[in-house]
Scaffold this active site. Structure first.
Site, PDB file in Angstrom:
ATOM      1  N   LEU A  26      10.991   1.486   7.170  1.00 55.26           N
ATOM      2  CA  LEU A  26      10.353   1.950   5.952  1.00 55.26           C
ATOM      3  C   LEU A  26      11.018   3.275   5.601  1.00 55.26           C
ATOM      4  O   LEU A  26      11.041   4.199   6.413  1.00 55.26           O
ATOM      5  CB  LEU A  26       8.853   2.178   6.157  1.00 55.26           C
ATOM      6  CG  LEU A  26       8.204   2.628   4.857  1.00 55.26           C
ATOM      7  CD1 LEU A  26       7.964   1.443   3.936  1.00 55.26           C
ATOM      8  CD2 LEU A  26       6.924   3.379   5.099  1.00 55.26           C
ATOM      9  N   ARG A  69      -8.757 -19.919  -0.221  1.00 51.65           N
ATOM     10  CA  ARG A  69      -7.667 -19.715   0.729  1.00 51.65           C
ATOM     11  C   ARG A  69      -6.626 -20.829   0.666  1.00 51.65           C
ATOM     12  O   ARG A  69      -6.943 -22.006   0.866  1.00 51.65           O
ATOM     13  CB  ARG A  69      -8.222 -19.621   2.152  1.00 51.65           C
ATOM     14  CG  ARG A  69      -7.173 -19.188   3.158  1.00 51.65           C
ATOM     15  CD  ARG A  69      -7.745 -19.001   4.545  1.00 51.65           C
ATOM     16  NE  ARG A  69      -6.728 -18.469   5.445  1.00 51.65           N
ATOM     17  CZ  ARG A  69      -5.767 -19.196   5.983  1.00 51.65           C
ATOM     18  NH1 ARG A  69      -5.688 -20.487   5.722  1.00 51.65           N
ATOM     19  NH2 ARG A  69      -4.852 -18.627   6.767  1.00 51.65           N
ATOM     20  N   TYR A 109       0.823  -1.204   0.000  1.00 51.92           N
ATOM     21  CA  TYR A 109       0.000   0.000   0.000  1.00 51.92           C
ATOM     22  C   TYR A 109       0.856   1.252   0.000  1.00 51.92           C
ATOM     23  O   TYR A 109       2.078   1.196   0.180  1.00 51.92           O
ATOM     24  CB  TYR A 109      -0.954   0.004   1.198  1.00 51.92           C
ATOM     25  CG  TYR A 109      -0.285   0.334   2.519  1.00 51.92           C
ATOM     26  CD1 TYR A 109       0.524  -0.582   3.167  1.00 51.92           C
ATOM     27  CD2 TYR A 109      -0.461   1.588   3.113  1.00 51.92           C
ATOM     28  CE1 TYR A 109       1.139  -0.271   4.375  1.00 51.92           C
ATOM     29  CE2 TYR A 109       0.145   1.907   4.323  1.00 51.92           C
ATOM     30  CZ  TYR A 109       0.945   0.973   4.945  1.00 51.92           C
ATOM     31  OH  TYR A 109       1.562   1.290   6.122  1.00 51.92           O
ATOM     32  N   GLU A 158      12.509   3.085  14.073  1.00 49.98           N
ATOM     33  CA  GLU A 158      11.573   4.116  13.603  1.00 49.98           C
ATOM     34  C   GLU A 158      10.352   4.104  14.497  1.00 49.98           C
ATOM     35  O   GLU A 158      10.315   3.399  15.502  1.00 49.98           O
ATOM     36  CB  GLU A 158      11.198   3.868  12.135  1.00 49.98           C
ATOM     37  CG  GLU A 158      10.514   2.541  11.892  1.00 49.98           C
ATOM     38  CD  GLU A 158      10.166   2.293  10.429  1.00 49.98           C
ATOM     39  OE1 GLU A 158       9.974   3.259   9.674  1.00 49.98           O
ATOM     40  OE2 GLU A 158      10.065   1.110  10.051  1.00 49.98           O
ATOM     41  N   LYS A 179       6.388  -1.804   2.074  1.00 49.10           N
ATOM     42  CA  LYS A 179       5.198  -1.212   2.698  1.00 49.10           C
ATOM     43  C   LYS A 179       4.061  -2.223   2.540  1.00 49.10           C
ATOM     44  O   LYS A 179       3.187  -2.099   1.668  1.00 49.10           O
ATOM     45  CB  LYS A 179       4.881   0.158   2.063  1.00 49.10           C
ATOM     46  CG  LYS A 179       4.102   1.078   3.002  1.00 49.10           C
ATOM     47  CD  LYS A 179       4.191   2.515   2.537  1.00 49.10           C
ATOM     48  CE  LYS A 179       3.179   3.430   3.199  1.00 49.10           C
ATOM     49  NZ  LYS A 179       3.319   3.638   4.630  1.00 49.10           N
ATOM     50  N   ARG A 211       8.013   3.892  -4.663  1.00 46.33           N
ATOM     51  CA  ARG A 211       8.074   2.977  -3.512  1.00 46.33           C
ATOM     52  C   ARG A 211       7.008   1.879  -3.652  1.00 46.33           C
ATOM     53  O   ARG A 211       7.245   0.727  -3.288  1.00 46.33           O
ATOM     54  CB  ARG A 211       7.901   3.756  -2.207  1.00 46.33           C
ATOM     55  CG  ARG A 211       8.147   2.898  -0.973  1.00 46.33           C
ATOM     56  CD  ARG A 211       8.177   3.703   0.299  1.00 46.33           C
ATOM     57  NE  ARG A 211       6.899   4.340   0.571  1.00 46.33           N
ATOM     58  CZ  ARG A 211       6.700   5.256   1.515  1.00 46.33           C
ATOM     59  NH1 ARG A 211       7.708   5.635   2.281  1.00 46.33           N
ATOM     60  NH2 ARG A 211       5.513   5.784   1.708  1.00 46.33           N
ATOM     61  N   HIS A 229      -2.099 -20.755   1.315  1.00 48.11           N
ATOM     62  CA  HIS A 229      -0.945 -19.860   1.475  1.00 48.11           C
ATOM     63  C   HIS A 229      -0.220 -19.653   0.142  1.00 48.11           C
ATOM     64  O   HIS A 229       0.113 -18.543  -0.234  1.00 48.11           O
ATOM     65  CB  HIS A 229       0.035 -20.404   2.517  1.00 48.11           C
ATOM     66  CG  HIS A 229      -0.459 -20.270   3.925  1.00 48.11           C
ATOM     67  ND1 HIS A 229      -1.602 -20.882   4.368  1.00 48.11           N
ATOM     68  CD2 HIS A 229       0.035 -19.593   4.982  1.00 48.11           C
ATOM     69  CE1 HIS A 229      -1.796 -20.585   5.638  1.00 48.11           C
ATOM     70  NE2 HIS A 229      -0.815 -19.793   6.037  1.00 48.11           N
TER      71      HIS A 229
END
Ligand SMILES: Cc1ncc(COP(=O)(O)O)c(C=O)c1O
Length: 279
Positions: free
Chosen positions: A203, A100, A33, A179, A147, A52, A102
């Site tokens: 990040l 579903r 995101y 951070e 991210k 990014r 993995h």
């Protein structure tokens, strides 16, 4: 028009937007995101955010479906349709919808979602007075440079900060400051800035990059190395950077005052210089 959503190429009012419960973003956090804000109605540092987004998508082997030009067009259209004075744009790409499991099929069609909401900036009083932070163990994975939607440690850290009456949780790994849960952390000492280096443990913030550039232009020294916990508490000034927090002074950590307990001159100078960039 108000809060807008964009789902796989189509704009619609946010309240009516949905994706499948079998979306891998929902089931696994399998996606990436970005958060971008506007200043004077224009997305700020858009190319850096989209670069990014590309890096994050590539790092998890996700096909990023749109070009820079197409993203720019969609964002401008979304901001225009929503018609807020300032907007907060959230972009999310997940690996797509599948039963579903993995492991995933390589040809899955990614789900692309964007929301455009009104940006509510921090109040000028908070920006001026600075905020409290707490320190917490950094329990995140080894690829914080991506991210990714997997934000559980950040969610729990920010909630702990909130319950402690603080704004941010400053994360510390093996005695080194990495951070914040939603921001980068920069300490100031004797006209030198110190902040964690780019790499898999943080990040790499778009705001961080802008502020470090401005600092160098102002003749400040920049040391991209992990501040120790002791250095953090002993610093005359500490501040946070981020898309929504901008340059935000930290005046107390774990209840102990930083410097004089008030925002320091270097932080104030950089906050001012940063705001000049946004117009
Ligand atoms: C963990 C983390 N670090 C740093 C940042 C600051 O990044 P940026 O300046 O690009 O908003 C964010 C922003 O969301 C974040 O979530």
């Amino acid at each position: 028009m108000g809060e807008m959503a964009f789902v796989n190429g189509r704009f619609l009012p946010l309240a009516g937007a949905s994706v499948s419960i079998e979306d891998r973003g929902f089931q696994f956090g399998d996606g990436v995101y970005e958060v971008i804000r506007t200043y004077r109605g224009r997305p700020f540092m858009l190319h850096a955010h989209l670069a990014r987004l590309n890096r994050s998508a590539e790092a998890i082997g996700l096909r990023q479906p749109y070009s820079l030009e197409r993203w720019t067009g969609y964002m401008e259209e979304g901001v225009r349709l929503a018609a807020f004075t300032e907007s907060k744009i959230y972009v999310q790409i997940t690996r797509g919808v599948a039963p579903r499991d993995h492991a995933y099929a390589p040809q899955l069609e990614p789900t692309v979602v964007m929301t455009i909401r009104e940006l509510h900036p921090l109040s000028p009083a908070v920006q001026t007075a600075g905020v409290d932070a707490i320190t917490l163990d950094d329990i995140r994975w080894g690829r914080c440079d991506i991210k990714s939607l997997n934000l559980l440690p950040n969610v729990l850290a920010r909630q702990q900060a909130k319950e402690a009456g603080a704004f941010e949780a400053i994360l510390v790994k093996n005695g080194e400051v990495t951070e914040g849960s939603v921001s980068n952390v920069i300490i100031v000492d004797n006209r030198t800035l110190m902040t964690a280096p780019e790499g898999p443990r943080i990040l790499s913030g778009v705001t961080r990059e802008v502020v470090l550039r401005l600092a160098r232009q102002e003749g400040l020294e920049v040391h991209e190395q992990y501040p120790s916990r002791e250095k953090l508490f002993g610093a005359p000034e500490v501040f946070l950077t981020g898309t929504t927090v901008e340059v935000l002074p930290v005046v107390r950590i774990d209840g102990k005052p930083i410097g004089s307990g008030e925002p320091g001159p270097v932080t104030r100078q950089l906050a001012k210089r940063f705001m000049q960039q946004t117009g």
